[in-house]
Scaffold this active site. Sequence first.
Site, PDB file in Angstrom:
ATOM      1  N   SER A  53      34.583  55.471  99.597  1.00  0.00           N
ATOM      2  CA  SER A  53      34.280  55.237  98.156  1.00  0.00           C
ATOM      3  C   SER A  53      33.300  56.226  97.306  1.00  0.00           C
ATOM      4  CB  SER A  53      33.548  53.855  97.997  1.00  0.00           C
ATOM      5  OG  SER A  53      34.190  52.664  98.604  1.00  0.00           O
ATOM      6  N   SER A  82      28.586  46.415 101.401  1.00  0.00           N
ATOM      7  CA  SER A  82      29.666  45.947 102.331  1.00  0.00           C
ATOM      8  C   SER A  82      28.838  45.448 103.454  1.00  0.00           C
ATOM      9  CB  SER A  82      30.395  47.407 102.639  1.00  0.00           C
ATOM     10  OG  SER A  82      31.542  47.219 103.369  1.00  0.00           O
ATOM     11  N   LYS A  91      27.683  41.489 102.930  1.00  0.00           N
ATOM     12  CA  LYS A  91      28.472  40.873 101.632  1.00  0.00           C
ATOM     13  C   LYS A  91      28.207  39.419 101.392  1.00  0.00           C
ATOM     14  CE  LYS A  91      32.691  43.688 101.798  1.00  0.00           C
ATOM     15  NZ  LYS A  91      34.101  43.432 101.832  1.00  0.00           N
ATOM     16  N   ASP A  99      38.192  42.636  96.159  1.00  0.00           N
ATOM     17  CA  ASP A  99      39.286  43.028  97.150  1.00  0.00           C
ATOM     18  C   ASP A  99      40.512  42.230  96.724  1.00  0.00           C
ATOM     19  OD1 ASP A  99      37.642  44.799  98.828  1.00  0.00           O
ATOM     20  OD2 ASP A  99      36.985  42.979  99.663  1.00  0.00           O
ATOM     21  N   GLY A 110      36.661  38.212 105.979  1.00  0.00           N
ATOM     22  CA  GLY A 110      36.486  38.890 104.691  1.00  0.00           C
ATOM     23  C   GLY A 110      37.633  39.136 103.672  1.00  0.00           C
ATOM     24  N   TYR A 144      44.812  50.328 106.522  1.00  0.00           N
ATOM     25  CA  TYR A 144      45.334  51.432 105.824  1.00  0.00           C
ATOM     26  C   TYR A 144      44.944  52.643 106.731  1.00  0.00           C
ATOM     27  CZ  TYR A 144      40.455  51.514 104.062  1.00  0.00           C
ATOM     28  OH  TYR A 144      38.929  51.625 103.873  1.00  0.00           O
TER      29      TYR A 144
HETATM   30  P1  NAD Z   1      36.825  40.069 109.658  1.00  0.00           P
HETATM   31  O1  NAD Z   1      36.120  40.550 110.923  1.00  0.00           O
HETATM   32  O2  NAD Z   1      35.968  39.449 108.599  1.00  0.00           O
HETATM   33  O3  NAD Z   1      38.024  39.119 109.817  1.00  0.00           O
HETATM   34  C1  NAD Z   1      38.991  39.456 111.065  1.00  0.00           C
HETATM   35  C2  NAD Z   1      40.068  38.433 111.159  1.00  0.00           C
HETATM   36  O4  NAD Z   1      41.097  38.957 112.121  1.00  0.00           O
HETATM   37  C3  NAD Z   1      39.762  36.978 111.361  1.00  0.00           C
HETATM   38  O5  NAD Z   1      40.432  36.275 110.679  1.00  0.00           O
HETATM   39  C4  NAD Z   1      40.214  37.056 112.976  1.00  0.00           C
HETATM   40  O6  NAD Z   1      40.800  35.748 113.321  1.00  0.00           O
HETATM   41  C5  NAD Z   1      41.182  37.918 112.981  1.00  0.00           C
HETATM   42  N1  NAD Z   1      41.490  38.599 114.285  1.00  0.00           N
HETATM   43  C6  NAD Z   1      40.761  39.569 114.876  1.00  0.00           C
HETATM   44  N2  NAD Z   1      41.395  39.705 116.186  1.00  0.00           N
HETATM   45  C7  NAD Z   1      42.571  39.105 116.165  1.00  0.00           C
HETATM   46  C8  NAD Z   1      43.619  39.243 117.239  1.00  0.00           C
HETATM   47  N3  NAD Z   1      43.469  39.659 118.186  1.00  0.00           N
HETATM   48  N4  NAD Z   1      44.685  38.212 116.940  1.00  0.00           N
HETATM   49  C9  NAD Z   1      44.598  37.535 115.859  1.00  0.00           C
HETATM   50  N5  NAD Z   1      43.745  37.747 114.931  1.00  0.00           N
HETATM   51  C10 NAD Z   1      42.671  38.371 114.975  1.00  0.00           C
HETATM   52  O7  NAD Z   1      37.657  41.581 108.986  1.00  0.00           O
HETATM   53  P2  NAD Z   1      37.892  41.930 107.580  1.00  0.00           P
HETATM   54  O8  NAD Z   1      36.868  42.806 107.108  1.00  0.00           O
HETATM   55  O9  NAD Z   1      38.316  40.724 107.015  1.00  0.00           O
HETATM   56  O10 NAD Z   1      39.164  42.751 107.944  1.00  0.00           O
HETATM   57  C11 NAD Z   1      40.510  42.464 108.153  1.00  0.00           C
HETATM   58  C12 NAD Z   1      41.565  43.503 108.145  1.00  0.00           C
HETATM   59  O11 NAD Z   1      41.587  43.597 106.468  1.00  0.00           O
HETATM   60  C13 NAD Z   1      41.216  44.571 108.682  1.00  0.00           C
HETATM   61  O12 NAD Z   1      42.515  45.042 109.255  1.00  0.00           O
HETATM   62  C14 NAD Z   1      40.934  45.797 107.537  1.00  0.00           C
HETATM   63  O13 NAD Z   1      41.328  46.954 107.735  1.00  0.00           O
HETATM   64  C15 NAD Z   1      41.401  45.084 106.492  1.00  0.00           C
HETATM   65  N6  NAD Z   1      40.764  45.211 105.211  1.00  0.00           N
HETATM   66  C16 NAD Z   1      41.471  46.016 104.259  1.00  0.00           C
HETATM   67  C17 NAD Z   1      40.807  46.486 102.894  1.00  0.00           C
HETATM   68  C18 NAD Z   1      41.386  47.135 101.919  1.00  0.00           C
HETATM   69  O14 NAD Z   1      40.932  47.285 100.834  1.00  0.00           O
HETATM   70  N7  NAD Z   1      42.806  47.515 102.185  1.00  0.00           N
HETATM   71  C19 NAD Z   1      39.510  45.870 102.789  1.00  0.00           C
HETATM   72  C20 NAD Z   1      38.754  45.165 103.680  1.00  0.00           C
HETATM   73  C21 NAD Z   1      39.474  44.770 104.893  1.00  0.00           C
END
Ligand code: NAD
Length: 288
Positions: free
Chosen positions: A24, A69, A73, A109, A136, A236
């Site tokens: 960022s 972050s 959050k 997001d 999240g 990503y």
């Molecule tokens: P988080 O820890 O808040 O949530 C994790 C989620 O994944 C939960 O729903 C959990 O149940 C699930 N999970 C974890 N391990 C699992 C498994 N082995 N099988 C099935 N489900 C599983 O995480 P977050 O911050 O919400 O991030 C989640 C994804 O979103 C990540 O892959 C992250 O890279 C991506 N993300 C992308 C962006 C973006 O701007 N592109 C922003 C934030 C997060």
Amino acid sequence: MLNELDGHTILIGLMAYPIRHSMSPTMHNHAFHKLGLNYAYLAFEIDNEKLPGAIDAIRTLDMRGSNISMPNKQKVIPYLDKLDPATEMIGAVNTVVNDNGVLTGYTTDGIGFMKSLDVDGINIRGQKMVLAGAGGAATAIAVQAALDGVKEMSIFNRDDEFWESAKHNVEIINEKTDCHATLHRLEDQEDFKSEIDSAFIYCDATSVGMNPLQDQTLVTDPSWFRKDLVVYDTVYAPRTTKLMEVAEEAGVEHVYNGLGMMIYQGAAAFKLWTGEDMPVDYISEVIF
Ligand code: NAD
């Protein structure tokens, strides 16, 4: 140093821990420079303990705002004056805007997710989405997509510590939006396949596909995907995930990683702070 900083430079922060890996600061500082805006964006290592003082500093130093972050959050909410309505539903903040000492919390997001599809001409409004995840990223996507007009949403999660959050997301979407949301267990593979069968878009917003789970995907069988399904992985890094490989093997035309969501969530925050549109094409070229 990109910009010539002077006595008028306006400070924007990023408050999280750990945070040194974040893209960022590079993204925003390049955008300020490109548009000739006298702002500087700096990352601060802020954990829950330092958070109250750091939020106070936004007011004291007359910063324009900050990104927030993990692990802050949700914890940041009591220290803010206002939340925008979508953010209130999401229950987490990634952007704070300081208007003369009044701090408002936003979550960009979900806006970034929707925008990344819009710019590619994919309109999911009025359609059915299957969404894996309730953390999240998934919560922000679910709420924003429902508010923006997705008609039907099937939310899948495994039975872990996020199950309650999945339940809550379904309840709040049904209560506060016109979208009809249903809750499903990821363990029920037959149900998962059948819901994807009737969906317009399948979005994986779980941690699967991202380090250390980069060799995994929730859908392994290409026959689950129609060619006209939209497949979106929020991960990503890596740029091509296992899920995307399966979708490509199935001949799916519209396959996305999370880069667009990442850039457009930043662009939405940039707009809130500066009132200007982030030069996203330039940023994509320079940084990614
Ligand atoms: P988080 O820890 O808040 O949530 C994790 C989620 O994944 C939960 O729903 C959990 O149940 C699930 N999970 C974890 N391990 C699992 C498994 N082995 N099988 C099935 N489900 C599983 O995480 P977050 O911050 O919400 O991030 C989640 C994804 O979103 C990540 O892959 C992250 O890279 C991506 N993300 C992308 C962006 C973006 O701007 N592109 C922003 C934030 C997060």
